[in-house]
Design a protein around this motif. Structure first.
Motif, PDB file in Angstrom:
ATOM      1  N   ALA A  81       0.968  -1.203  -0.095  1.00  0.00           N
ATOM      2  CA  ALA A  81       0.032   0.012  -0.081  1.00  0.00           C
ATOM      3  C   ALA A  81       1.025   1.320  -0.086  1.00  0.00           C
ATOM      4  N   ALA A  82       2.135   1.118   0.514  1.00  0.00           N
ATOM      5  CA  ALA A  82       2.981   2.232   0.424  1.00  0.00           C
ATOM      6  C   ALA A  82       4.496   1.700   1.018  1.00  0.00           C
ATOM      7  N   VAL A  83       5.533   2.673   0.653  1.00  0.00           N
ATOM      8  CA  VAL A  83       6.645   2.225   1.090  1.00  0.00           C
ATOM      9  C   VAL A  83       7.563   3.157   1.680  1.00  0.00           C
ATOM     10  N   LEU A  84       7.913   2.944   2.539  1.00  0.00           N
ATOM     11  CA  LEU A  84       8.746   3.874   3.627  1.00  0.00           C
ATOM     12  C   LEU A  84      10.401   3.651   3.666  1.00  0.00           C
ATOM     13  N   LEU A  85      11.014   4.538   3.668  1.00  0.00           N
ATOM     14  CA  LEU A  85      12.757   4.377   3.930  1.00  0.00           C
ATOM     15  C   LEU A  85      13.019   5.537   4.423  1.00  0.00           C
ATOM     16  N   SER A  86      14.384   5.837   4.621  1.00  0.00           N
ATOM     17  CA  SER A  86      14.943   6.557   5.419  1.00  0.00           C
ATOM     18  C   SER A  86      15.570   7.785   4.363  1.00  0.00           C
ATOM     19  N   ALA A  87      15.693   8.892   4.659  1.00  0.00           N
ATOM     20  CA  ALA A  87      16.128   9.959   3.923  1.00  0.00           C
ATOM     21  C   ALA A  87      17.662  10.092   4.479  1.00  0.00           C
ATOM     22  N   SER A  88      18.194   9.210   4.512  1.00  0.00           N
ATOM     23  CA  SER A  88      19.800   9.173   4.690  1.00  0.00           C
ATOM     24  C   SER A  88      20.445   9.378   3.327  1.00  0.00           C
ATOM     25  N   ARG A 106      12.796  11.695   7.082  1.00  0.00           N
ATOM     26  CA  ARG A 106      13.965  12.595   7.668  1.00  0.00           C
ATOM     27  C   ARG A 106      14.485  11.873   9.011  1.00  0.00           C
ATOM     28  N   PRO A 107      15.826  11.548   9.082  1.00  0.00           N
ATOM     29  CA  PRO A 107      16.240  10.683  10.236  1.00  0.00           C
ATOM     30  C   PRO A 107      16.133  11.587  11.496  1.00  0.00           C
ATOM     31  N   VAL A 135      20.407  18.034  10.070  1.00  0.00           N
ATOM     32  CA  VAL A 135      20.269  17.298  11.499  1.00  0.00           C
ATOM     33  C   VAL A 135      19.005  17.735  12.073  1.00  0.00           C
ATOM     34  N   ASN A 136      18.824  16.546  13.005  1.00  0.00           N
ATOM     35  CA  ASN A 136      17.462  16.986  13.654  1.00  0.00           C
ATOM     36  C   ASN A 136      17.621  16.448  14.993  1.00  0.00           C
ATOM     37  N   PRO A 137      18.697  17.164  15.992  1.00  0.00           N
ATOM     38  CA  PRO A 137      18.793  16.650  17.413  1.00  0.00           C
ATOM     39  C   PRO A 137      17.949  17.077  18.297  1.00  0.00           C
ATOM     40  N   ASN A 138      17.822  16.694  19.469  1.00  0.00           N
ATOM     41  CA  ASN A 138      16.968  17.069  20.749  1.00  0.00           C
ATOM     42  C   ASN A 138      17.457  18.474  20.930  1.00  0.00           C
ATOM     43  N   VAL A 139      18.760  18.824  21.005  1.00  0.00           N
ATOM     44  CA  VAL A 139      19.205  20.131  21.517  1.00  0.00           C
ATOM     45  C   VAL A 139      20.295  20.576  20.570  1.00  0.00           C
TER      46      VAL A 139
END
Length: 329
Positions: free
Chosen positions: A92-99, A159-160, A261-265
């Motif tokens: 129904a859908a395919v997902l993968l990482s945007a690495s 997005r990772p 990047v998408n860190p917590n801080v």
């Protein structure tokens, strides 16, 4: 029950990368919303046992092609194999990482399968059985929502470090099915991978990043950021200005022409906040800005702002962190 949702797992050095768990967790959420199962595709060498671990994140079955020639990602061999498996599964859908590898693979799969692709998504919704995805556009200044026409199969790269990584059961194992697809002959060969062996935390998966910009004045001053990062268990990044000046290697660059990047801080030290830099870190959970210019654009994006001379503040802050860590240890 509807068609399965399919995720593409990513291996490095024989181990599943964290991004695979994130994509599997998101895939499970979507599969539940669609009333379907979750399956996965994995290519590599000696990966059967590791691939079964995806069961902890809700994957029921993993289709694997296990061959020494697939130990490392090579588009010429990976794309035709994964495309064949997807055609057979008809998900129904395919997902993968945007690495780095994931973005390359996703674009090639989109062309080969003739399906619509949305790259680098930060949010996925299922409404009335339809999948909608959100992604940053115009260097992160705004977001676009995308959806597919009736009957089209969504192909989505995530997005990772954005999607929640949720373990359903530590003991759950996925069924592993070996797929008999020959590895195609290729005109190129994988020779080596130059990984950072310095022991530092990598930017892409870091939960905390300390970045320096033009305000650091010279390369030697990044030593204070290295000290702070070591105490926080953080990675050290840099703006394009700092990289162009030769103070840091390009591998450390955060921004539109560097790493997203998408860190917590995210702690921005001496960084003015040009739109190109904000495009690379604007989705961080919390942004802390340290800059002596109260009108610096970075403050409009920051959750916490310190208007102070960084050469006074950073050493003092580092010392306080050191005291806190010694008290807690």
């Amino acid at each position: 029950m509807g068609k399965s949702v399919c995720v593409i797992a990513e291996f490095r050095g024989g181990d599943l990368r964290r991004v695979s768990y994130e994509v599997a967790s998101e895939g499970k959420r979507i599969a539940d919303a669609l009333g379907s199962d979750l399956c996965a595709v994995a290519l590599g060498s000696g990966i059967a046992e590791k691939a079964a671990e995806l069961g902890r994140y809700g994957v029921k079955k993993v289709y694997i092609v296990d061959d020494p020639a697939l130990e490392n990602y090579l588009a010429e061999s990976y794309v035709p194999i994964i495309a064949d498996i997807i055609r057979q599964c008809d998900p129904a859908a395919v997902l993968l990482s945007a690495s780095v590898d994931g973005k390359d693979l996703a674009a090639r799969l989109s062309a080969r399968l003739d399906v619509g692709l949305v790259q680098d998504c930060t949010e996925i919704l299922v409404e009335d059985g339809k999948i909608r995805v959100k992604k940053p556009i115009f260097a992160g200044k705004c977001f676009a929502w995308n959806e597919w026409i009736e009957g089209a199969m969504p192909l989505i790269s995530c997005r990772p470090n954005v999607m929640q990584c949720l373990t359903l059961s530590e003991d759950q194992r996925a069924e592993v099915e070996r797929v008999d697809i020959p590895v195609p002959e290729t005109r190129s060969r994988f020779k080596s991978m130059d990984l950072d062996t310095s022991g530092r935390v990598g930017l892409s998966g870091a939960e905390i990043i300390v970045s320096g910009g033009r305000g650091m004045k010279e390369a030697q001053n990044f030593a204070m950021l290295e000290d702070l990062a070591k105490l926080l268990g953080a990675a050290v990044g840099a703006s394009r200005a700092a990289v162009d000046a030769g103070w840091r290697p390009h591998a450390d660059q955060v921004g539109q022409t560097g790493k997203v990047v998408n860190p917590n801080v995210y702690i921005a030290v001496g960084i003015s906040g040009a739109i190109q830099h904000l495009a690379g870190m604007g989705t961080s959970k919390y942004i802390v800005a340290i800059n002596k210019d109260p009108d610096a654009p970075i403050f409009s994006k920051a959750d916490y702002g310190i208007t102070e001379d960084l050469f006074k503040f950073v050493p003092a802050f580092t010392e306080e962190v050191r005291k806190l860590k010694s008290t807690c240890s």
